[in-house]
Design an enzyme around this catalytic site. Structure first.
Site, PDB file in Angstrom:
ATOM      1  N   LYS A  29       0.846  -1.201   0.000  1.00 60.12           N
ATOM      2  CA  LYS A  29       0.000   0.000   0.000  1.00 60.12           C
ATOM      3  C   LYS A  29       0.878   1.245   0.000  1.00 60.12           C
ATOM      4  O   LYS A  29       1.904   1.281   0.706  1.00 60.12           O
ATOM      5  CB  LYS A  29      -0.898  -0.030   1.242  1.00 60.12           C
ATOM      6  CG  LYS A  29      -1.970   1.046   1.292  1.00 60.12           C
ATOM      7  CD  LYS A  29      -2.888   0.837   2.501  1.00 60.12           C
ATOM      8  CE  LYS A  29      -3.983   1.874   2.587  1.00 60.12           C
ATOM      9  NZ  LYS A  29      -4.868   1.688   3.758  1.00 60.12           N
ATOM     10  N   SER A  59      -9.893   1.627   2.868  1.00 64.64           N
ATOM     11  CA  SER A  59      -9.079   2.460   2.009  1.00 64.64           C
ATOM     12  C   SER A  59      -8.013   1.688   1.224  1.00 64.64           C
ATOM     13  O   SER A  59      -7.464   2.228   0.259  1.00 64.64           O
ATOM     14  CB  SER A  59      -8.375   3.518   2.862  1.00 64.64           C
ATOM     15  OG  SER A  59      -7.429   2.920   3.719  1.00 64.64           O
ATOM     16  N   SER A 101      -9.982  -0.731   6.940  1.00 60.28           N
ATOM     17  CA  SER A 101      -9.419  -0.566   5.595  1.00 60.28           C
ATOM     18  C   SER A 101      -8.760  -1.788   4.986  1.00 60.28           C
ATOM     19  O   SER A 101      -8.412  -1.761   3.809  1.00 60.28           O
ATOM     20  CB  SER A 101      -8.413   0.574   5.593  1.00 60.28           C
ATOM     21  OG  SER A 101      -9.103   1.773   5.452  1.00 60.28           O
TER      22      SER A 101
HETATM   23  N1  GLN Z   1     -13.321   4.143   6.722  1.00 57.94           N
HETATM   24  C1  GLN Z   1     -12.538   4.490   7.865  1.00 57.94           C
HETATM   25  C2  GLN Z   1     -12.058   5.919   7.754  1.00 57.94           C
HETATM   26  O1  GLN Z   1     -12.293   6.515   6.742  1.00 57.94           O
HETATM   27  C3  GLN Z   1     -11.370   3.548   8.033  1.00 57.94           C
HETATM   28  C4  GLN Z   1     -10.228   3.835   7.163  1.00 57.94           C
HETATM   29  C5  GLN Z   1      -9.022   3.002   7.496  1.00 57.94           C
HETATM   30  O2  GLN Z   1      -9.112   1.957   8.124  1.00 57.94           O
HETATM   31  N2  GLN Z   1      -7.858   3.505   7.104  1.00 57.94           N
HETATM   32  O3  GLN Z   1     -11.474   6.436   8.665  1.00 57.94           O
END
Ligand code: GLN
Length: 473
Positions: free
Chosen positions: A74, A149, A173
């Site tokens: 990532k 994400s 994410s």
């Molecule tokens: N959807 C959550 C956020 O936007 C989790 C994102 C993540 O785990 N990086 O904060």
């Protein structure tokens, strides 16, 4: 079909070369460019690493447990080659001078990073659509989101370009994109994996973890990522067991807890039916199913969005145009340098979160929001601890509905945040969680989330592999 384990032993024995594996991964990545899973590819770097491995094997050296395995990383995890952009304009030219702890470990294990994957900007989102460079595309159905994400990492594995990838999970994410793309995604216990070299979003919640096609592959990858690291002061000193040790031992004698709050209002009927069918199969296989309760779950999304944004507002203060980032041309003074660089460099979702986080930390609101959220975080952690007195793992859907259409929830921030209902509490409590595909709902992939006790990943993998076997039959 050759399993990953078989492929690795063929590399170790010299039957196949790392170079040929890396070259074919690079070819597949080239052919799948339209999916936008990757923000950058590292062909020279990866081929050089592969040739070096082949040379060492030919000289008689015993190669590591992931020998010759191409892996995607990532793009919020730094590698000392190429760029790390976090899918943000503000970091579009950033080159890291060092490797993240997990990258050092991957390389020591013989894995070969071949590219950096697309994500929501700074990992803020649940759909990958906040990426400044265009969202990745779900290979199962291009009209639905790949989840976020870590959407690029999920697409990289689901489309078959690489067998493994790394994501980060602050509130879901890894687990959410795994569910949307029909693969296995796992978030380890907080502290299990060093965060050194992971660009911080919300430091008390962030964890790096594996994406893979199977539970066993996921455990194999996690085996190489863990271990105490002095450079991350939340890194755990717990012993690292072999996470694959109990895979194959099945479900007999295991108790799976079903929180009653997770199967009511707000859950899509088809997702519910698919998840319940998987759990019924577990029961037939000898697992005991018990009802548990997580009364505080209804506060999880609100609590998470106070804590995560508060930490993000502090963590993102470093991007000011002085170091790391792009810089606005010809600012009139220092204030303008900061303000314009940040206005030009950050996307709307990131700005919104910095504002929200600054607000909940500001004097007068700190007690009402931030302190209150910390107290609720404790209650959520306690609720899980109570549930674990009755069961070995807690089970629930990963997402409350089938993956949404591209653009649908992105337009509606409340709907996007509410998608996180089942995943964020796991981060607030610091627990390990795994999402595995258990069938379809509305013709689209549905994920079952299993949550384990802190540092009991071996048992979590055992139970997950037991479920995987049943749904594959
Ligand atoms: N959807 C959550 C956020 O936007 C989790 C994102 C993540 O785990 N990086 O904060």
């Amino acid at each position: 079909m050759t399993t990953l384990k078989q492929q690795i032993s063929k590399v170790q024995s010299g039957e196949i070369s790392s170079e040929s594996l890396v070259q074919s991964a690079l070819d597949r990545i080239g052919a799948a460019q339209h999916l936008k899973a990757y923000l950058s590819i590292l062909p020279e770097y990866a081929l050089e690493k592969a040739r070096d491995l082949d040379k060492r094997r030919n000289a008689g050296e015993k190669l590591g447990p992931l020998a010759g395995t191409p892996i995607a990383v990532k793009d919020n995890i730094v590698i000392s080659s190429g760029k790390t952009t976090c899918a943000s304009r503000i970091l579009e030219n950033f080159e890291s001078p060092y490797d993240a702890a997990v990258v050092e470990r991957l390389i020591a294990a013989g894995a070969i990073p071949v590219g950096k994957t697309n994500l929501d900007e700074f990992a803020m989102g649940s759909t990958s659509e906040t990426s400044a460079f265009g969202a990745p595309i779900n290979p199962i159905d291009p009209t639905i989101i790949p989840g976020g994400s870590s959407g690029g990492s999920a697409v990289a594995v689901a489309s078959g370009t690489v067998p493994l990838s790394l994501g980060s999970d602050t509130g879901g994410s890894i687990r959410q994109p795994a569910a949307c793309c029909g693969i296995v995604g796992m978030k380890p216990t907080y502290g299990r994996v060093s965060r050194y070299g992971l660009v911080a979003y919300a430091s008390s919640l962030d964890q790096i973890g594996p994406f893979a096609r199977t539970v066993e592959d996921s455990a194999l990858l996690l085996n190489t990522l863990c271990g105490h690291d002095l450079r991350d002061n939340t890194s755990s000193t717990q012993v690292v067991p072999d996470f694959t040790a109990k895979i194959g031992e099945g479900l007999k004698g295991k108790t799976i807890g079903i929180p009653k709050e997770c199967f009511g209002e707000g859950l899509d009927k088809e997702v519910e039916a698919t998840v319940r069918a998987a759990l019924a199969a577990c029961e037939r296989e000898g697992a005991k199913i018990v009802e548990v309760t997580l009364p505080s779950l209804k506060y999880a999304v609100a609590t998470y969005y106070v804590i995560a944004t508060a930490e993000a507002s502090a963590n993102l203060a470093r991007y000011d145009g002085v170091r790391y980032t792009i810089r606005t041309p010809a600012p009139k003074n220092l204030y303008e340098l900061y303000a314009k660089t940040r206005s030009e460099g950050f996307g709307p979702e990131v700005k919104k979160r910095i504002l929200l986080g600054t607000y909940v930390l500001s004097s007068g609101f700190y007690d009402a929001y931030y302190m209150q959220a910390q107290k609720v975080r404790r209650v959520i952690t306690d609720d899980y601890a109570k549930a674990f007195t009755l069961c070995d793992v807690v089970a629930m859907p990963t997402l409350p509905a089938p993956p949404s259409k591209v653009g649908e929830v992105f337009q509606d921030p409340m709907a996007m945040y509410l998608q996180d209902i089942y995943t964020v509490a796991v981060n607030l409590a610091g627990l390990p969680g795994l999402s595995l595909p258990v069938g379809k709902a509305g013709g689209l992939p549905a994920g079952l989330q299993l949550i384990g006790r802190p540092f009991e990943e071996t048992e979590l993998f055992q139970i997950s592999a037991g479920v995987e076997k049943l749904v594959a039959m």
